[in-house]
Design an enzyme around this catalytic site. Sequence first.
Site, PDB file in Angstrom:
ATOM      1  N   TYR A 127      37.079   4.478 166.483  1.00 52.02           N
ATOM      2  CA  TYR A 127      38.223   3.638 166.141  1.00 52.02           C
ATOM      3  C   TYR A 127      39.110   3.333 167.346  1.00 52.02           C
ATOM      4  O   TYR A 127      40.136   2.680 167.201  1.00 52.02           O
ATOM      5  CB  TYR A 127      39.074   4.313 165.064  1.00 52.02           C
ATOM      6  CG  TYR A 127      38.483   4.213 163.686  1.00 52.02           C
ATOM      7  CD1 TYR A 127      37.342   4.926 163.347  1.00 52.02           C
ATOM      8  CD2 TYR A 127      39.061   3.398 162.720  1.00 52.02           C
ATOM      9  CE1 TYR A 127      36.792   4.847 162.085  1.00 52.02           C
ATOM     10  CE2 TYR A 127      38.517   3.306 161.453  1.00 52.02           C
ATOM     11  CZ  TYR A 127      37.383   4.028 161.145  1.00 52.02           C
ATOM     12  OH  TYR A 127      36.842   3.928 159.891  1.00 52.02           O
ATOM     13  N   LYS A 194      28.894  16.435 164.391  1.00 56.22           N
ATOM     14  CA  LYS A 194      27.455  16.189 164.563  1.00 56.22           C
ATOM     15  C   LYS A 194      27.097  16.650 165.980  1.00 56.22           C
ATOM     16  O   LYS A 194      26.493  15.911 166.770  1.00 56.22           O
ATOM     17  CB  LYS A 194      27.181  14.692 164.345  1.00 56.22           C
ATOM     18  CG  LYS A 194      25.728  14.316 164.252  1.00 56.22           C
ATOM     19  CD  LYS A 194      25.063  14.706 162.959  1.00 56.22           C
ATOM     20  CE  LYS A 194      23.589  14.354 162.984  1.00 56.22           C
ATOM     21  NZ  LYS A 194      22.822  14.977 161.905  1.00 56.22           N
ATOM     22  N   ASP A 227      26.287  15.515 158.014  1.00 63.45           N
ATOM     23  CA  ASP A 227      25.293  15.157 156.995  1.00 63.45           C
ATOM     24  C   ASP A 227      25.174  16.269 155.951  1.00 63.45           C
ATOM     25  O   ASP A 227      25.141  16.017 154.744  1.00 63.45           O
ATOM     26  CB  ASP A 227      23.931  14.828 157.631  1.00 63.45           C
ATOM     27  CG  ASP A 227      23.565  15.764 158.775  1.00 63.45           C
ATOM     28  OD1 ASP A 227      24.444  16.525 159.228  1.00 63.45           O
ATOM     29  OD2 ASP A 227      22.406  15.751 159.221  1.00 63.45           O
ATOM     30  N   ASP A 251      36.651   8.924 157.777  1.00 64.48           N
ATOM     31  CA  ASP A 251      36.713   7.732 156.945  1.00 64.48           C
ATOM     32  C   ASP A 251      35.774   7.873 155.742  1.00 64.48           C
ATOM     33  O   ASP A 251      36.176   7.773 154.592  1.00 64.48           O
ATOM     34  CB  ASP A 251      36.318   6.513 157.799  1.00 64.48           C
ATOM     35  CG  ASP A 251      36.518   5.207 157.061  1.00 64.48           C
ATOM     36  OD1 ASP A 251      37.238   5.195 156.042  1.00 64.48           O
ATOM     37  OD2 ASP A 251      35.950   4.189 157.498  1.00 64.48           O
TER      38      ASP A 251
END
Length: 361
Positions: A127, A194, A227, A251
């Site tokens: 972002y 991640k 995930d 988000d």
Amino acid sequence: MAIVKHRVTFIPGDGIGPEVAEATRRVLEATGVKFQWDTVIIGSQAQDKFGTPLPDQALQSIRKNKVALKGPVTTPIGTGFRSVNVALRQTLDLYACLRPYKVYPGMNTPFQDVDIVVVRENTEDLYAGIEFARDDSGTRQLLDFVLDTTGKKIRKDSAVSLKVISQTASRRIVKFAFEYARQNGRKKVTAVHKANILKFSDGLFLDTAREVAKEYNDIEFGDMLVDTTCMELVRKPQLFDVLVLPNFYGDFISELCAGLVGSMGIAPGANIGDEIAVFEPTHGSAPKYAGQNKANPMATMLSGVMMLRYLGEKDSADRLESAIAEVIAEGKDVTYDLKLDPATAVGTSQVADAVIEKLKR
Ligand code: NAD
């Protein structure tokens, strides 16, 4: 003359924004807390009137009042101005996005004991708005630089968006999450990342989170791949407490949590910096429902509850939250998204009427 206790910048927004914001203003006033509202516009309305989607007048008002209540604002997709919502958070350094998700009795969801707080970093990551368009001269230089420094060839017809994660921003958001946990009797903070793939950016976020966690021995700390988090949230949401995430994952994990609790229509939020806070729902401007008195105002009302707590009006906050919870539990005066039979739904302003009735008792 009534004594004004709190000056608040009021940003109705667009799409369904003006309707949900007005319903919220009404219930906030019905708590008996005295407000002086300073109404400003941003987004396309401001673009038309002032030639910029984020005019100085709006920023000055928020800087002066230090607290704002905001309805959602539409962002043109692909072209036009970048998100004014993101720009507002970055300009005012509202680095922490705080979003509590809980299942109120009466909600139509298979998940019953969800009570999760999402703490999303608000100023960087994908972002940051640093993008390189296909065929741009800057993009070509970037591709050459990447080839020279890493030996990796990026396809010539690529566009590139930078994922930026700093130690500074990671540290302050993780500290915010732990402080929130400590002040609100929460037991565990989980850092979501991640880092197995994004060794440097998410790796830095994770290392920083581990460092900060050492300063908070009273709160349990864990980390989880994003995930895996998606899967576990759907499988066993009751195992989660406070989640802290970089901006981008924040988000979609927010929306996943809104789904768990039964509707975007009851998912509140706040964007908080060291001195300024802007309260707004998780959801967007849902343009297809604009002007129809159809959207659920409860997400914005619950953002108003968060604002009351932030302003030190704890009793009024508790009363307003209970009134909203009662209306949900009764299931009569609620909007289409909380109804099994949407034909029996009431409108945005009727929800406000019902909440105000509860507050009178
Ligand atoms: P959205 O949240 O506006 O709507 C998605 C769907 O969720 C709607 O079609 C509707 O079915 C449901 N929904 C959302 N709010 C609801 C409510 N209060 N009551 C009942 N149902 C509700 O998401 P979108 O369609 O992806 O985005 C629309 C616009 O909003 C875009 O321009 C986007 O950029 C903007 N947006 C703004 C903010 C913000 O102002 N902070 C946040 C997210 C999206």
